[in-house]
Write an enzyme that holds these catalytic residues in place. Structure first.
Site, PDB file in Angstrom:
ATOM      1  N   HIS A 127      38.841  44.110   3.508  1.00  0.00           N
ATOM      2  CA  HIS A 127      39.184  42.692   3.628  1.00  0.00           C
ATOM      3  C   HIS A 127      40.380  42.522   4.559  1.00  0.00           C
ATOM      4  O   HIS A 127      41.369  41.864   4.230  1.00  0.00           O
ATOM      5  CB  HIS A 127      39.501  42.115   2.255  1.00  0.00           C
ATOM      6  CG  HIS A 127      38.283  41.997   1.386  1.00  0.00           C
ATOM      7  ND1 HIS A 127      37.234  41.155   1.680  1.00  0.00           N
ATOM      8  CD2 HIS A 127      37.938  42.631   0.243  1.00  0.00           C
ATOM      9  CE1 HIS A 127      36.302  41.269   0.738  1.00  0.00           C
ATOM     10  NE2 HIS A 127      36.698  42.161  -0.134  1.00  0.00           N
TER      11      HIS A 127
ATOM     12  N   GLU B 208      32.351  47.151  -8.726  1.00  0.00           N
ATOM     13  CA  GLU B 208      32.629  45.730  -8.521  1.00  0.00           C
ATOM     14  C   GLU B 208      31.362  44.878  -8.411  1.00  0.00           C
ATOM     15  O   GLU B 208      31.409  43.782  -7.868  1.00  0.00           O
ATOM     16  CB  GLU B 208      33.556  45.518  -7.328  1.00  0.00           C
ATOM     17  CG  GLU B 208      33.132  46.174  -6.031  1.00  0.00           C
ATOM     18  CD  GLU B 208      34.217  46.093  -4.943  1.00  0.00           C
ATOM     19  OE1 GLU B 208      35.257  45.456  -5.153  1.00  0.00           O
ATOM     20  OE2 GLU B 208      33.979  46.664  -3.858  1.00  0.00           O
TER      21      GLU B 208
ATOM     22  N   ASP C 178      35.338  40.827  -6.982  1.00  0.00           N
ATOM     23  CA  ASP C 178      33.924  40.991  -6.633  1.00  0.00           C
ATOM     24  C   ASP C 178      33.050  41.033  -7.885  1.00  0.00           C
ATOM     25  O   ASP C 178      31.938  40.489  -7.896  1.00  0.00           O
ATOM     26  CB  ASP C 178      33.721  42.263  -5.811  1.00  0.00           C
ATOM     27  CG  ASP C 178      33.918  42.017  -4.320  1.00  0.00           C
ATOM     28  OD1 ASP C 178      33.344  41.032  -3.806  1.00  0.00           O
ATOM     29  OD2 ASP C 178      34.650  42.783  -3.687  1.00  0.00           O
TER      30      ASP C 178
HETATM   31  C1  3PY Z   1      38.103  43.215  -6.037  1.00  0.00           C
HETATM   32  O1  3PY Z   1      38.729  42.658  -6.964  1.00  0.00           O
HETATM   33  O2  3PY Z   1      36.946  42.926  -5.721  1.00  0.00           O
HETATM   34  C2  3PY Z   1      38.763  44.238  -5.270  1.00  0.00           C
HETATM   35  O3  3PY Z   1      38.155  44.860  -4.442  1.00  0.00           O
HETATM   36  C3  3PY Z   1      40.223  44.471  -5.514  1.00  0.00           C
HETATM   37  O4  3PY Z   1      40.774  45.258  -4.575  1.00  0.00           O
HETATM   38 MG    MG Z   2      36.306  44.043  -3.955  1.00  0.00          MG
END
Ligand code: 3PY
Ligand code: MG
Length: 254
Positions: free
Chosen positions: A47, A152, A178
């Protein structure tokens, strides 16, 4: 410099470790952040716009201050992981790993033989062969390099038992943002549906030989998950700066 992963050592000794995601291609700012007392920094190529070329200077800023430089790659691809590690990162965050085959592939990309298939050359991480023979470096790199796998998505969370069975994964890391999105509650990790899944993942990981990691943007969230067994915590640079600035402005405008 011969890499020594102080964050990995602390985890092996049962300690909790704290790191900060950072995505500015600015080694001077990274140096300032490193001076604040973090165990590790995660230079973010997912990101963020960081490329392998940016990682070199950021790694130096961390190493100069005894902070472990880790990088998050944009994708679980061998040639991408190779470049971020060769640039000097002592560990690699791999996002969006949704199958157990993906976990094994990530380890194979991050480790030299006999465990893995990481491409070998004199590189910055190994001091370009100036201080130790490549055979010694491959053993050192395999020992010191951390592999941090994100959990995630609903699909990843459902397979956590399998993820925990893969050798040479150091940290299974919950990405609450995510995951909340994947479960239909974008940006709301406190939703009961999301919490239920995170708690199940935490139970499986803490019963295994892997360390549980989680993104914790606030001390309260970190404390709660520490009680649930997490020992690898990250916050985000912008989030912390935002909190500090908004707290200040609210107070002075009072
Ligand atoms: C998320 O919360 O999706 C992450 O990748 C945190 O780094
Ligand atoms: Mg993430």
């Amino acid at each position: 410099m011969l890499i020594e992963n102080t964050t990995k050592r602390k985890l092996q000794q049962g300690e909790a470790v704290f790191g900060c995601f950072f995505r500015q291609a600015d080694p001077t700012l990274a140096e300032f952040v490193a001076l604040q007392g973090w165990d590790f920094l995660v230079f973010d190529g997912e990101h963020g716009s960081l490329e392998a070329r940016d990682i070199e200077g950021l790694v130096r800023a961390a190493e100069l201050n005894g902070v472990t430089p880790i990088a998050r790659v944009p994708a679980n691809e061998a040639h991408v992981i190779l470049r971020f590690l060769d640039a000097g990162a002592h560990g690699i965050h791999i996002p969006w790993v949704n199958t157990v085959e993906g976990v094994e592939q990530a380890v194979m990309s991050a480790k030299y033989g006999p465990r893995g298939l990481r491409g070998l050359a004199g590189s910055r991480q190994g001091g370009w062969g100036s201080k130790e023979a490549l055979a010694d470096f491959t053993a050192r790199a395999n020992r010191e390099t951390m592999v941090i796998i994100h959990i995630e998505t609903a699909q990843a969370a459902a397979a956590v038992e399998d993820y925990a069975s893969i050798d040479d994964v150091d940290v299974l890391f919950i990405g609450p943002t995510d995951l909340s999105h994947s479960l239909g509650h974008p940006g709301n990790p406190d939703h009961p549906d999301v919490r239920r899944v995170m708690e199940r993942v935490a139970g499986v990981v803490t019963a295994s030989d892997k360390t549980l990691g989680i993104f914790a943007g606030t001390p309260a969230f970190a404390e709660e998950w520490h009680e649930r067994g997490a020992r690898y915590f990250t916050a985000g640079f912008e989030g912390l700066v935002k909190q500090g600035m908004q707290t200040y402005l609210t107070a002075v405008r009072g």
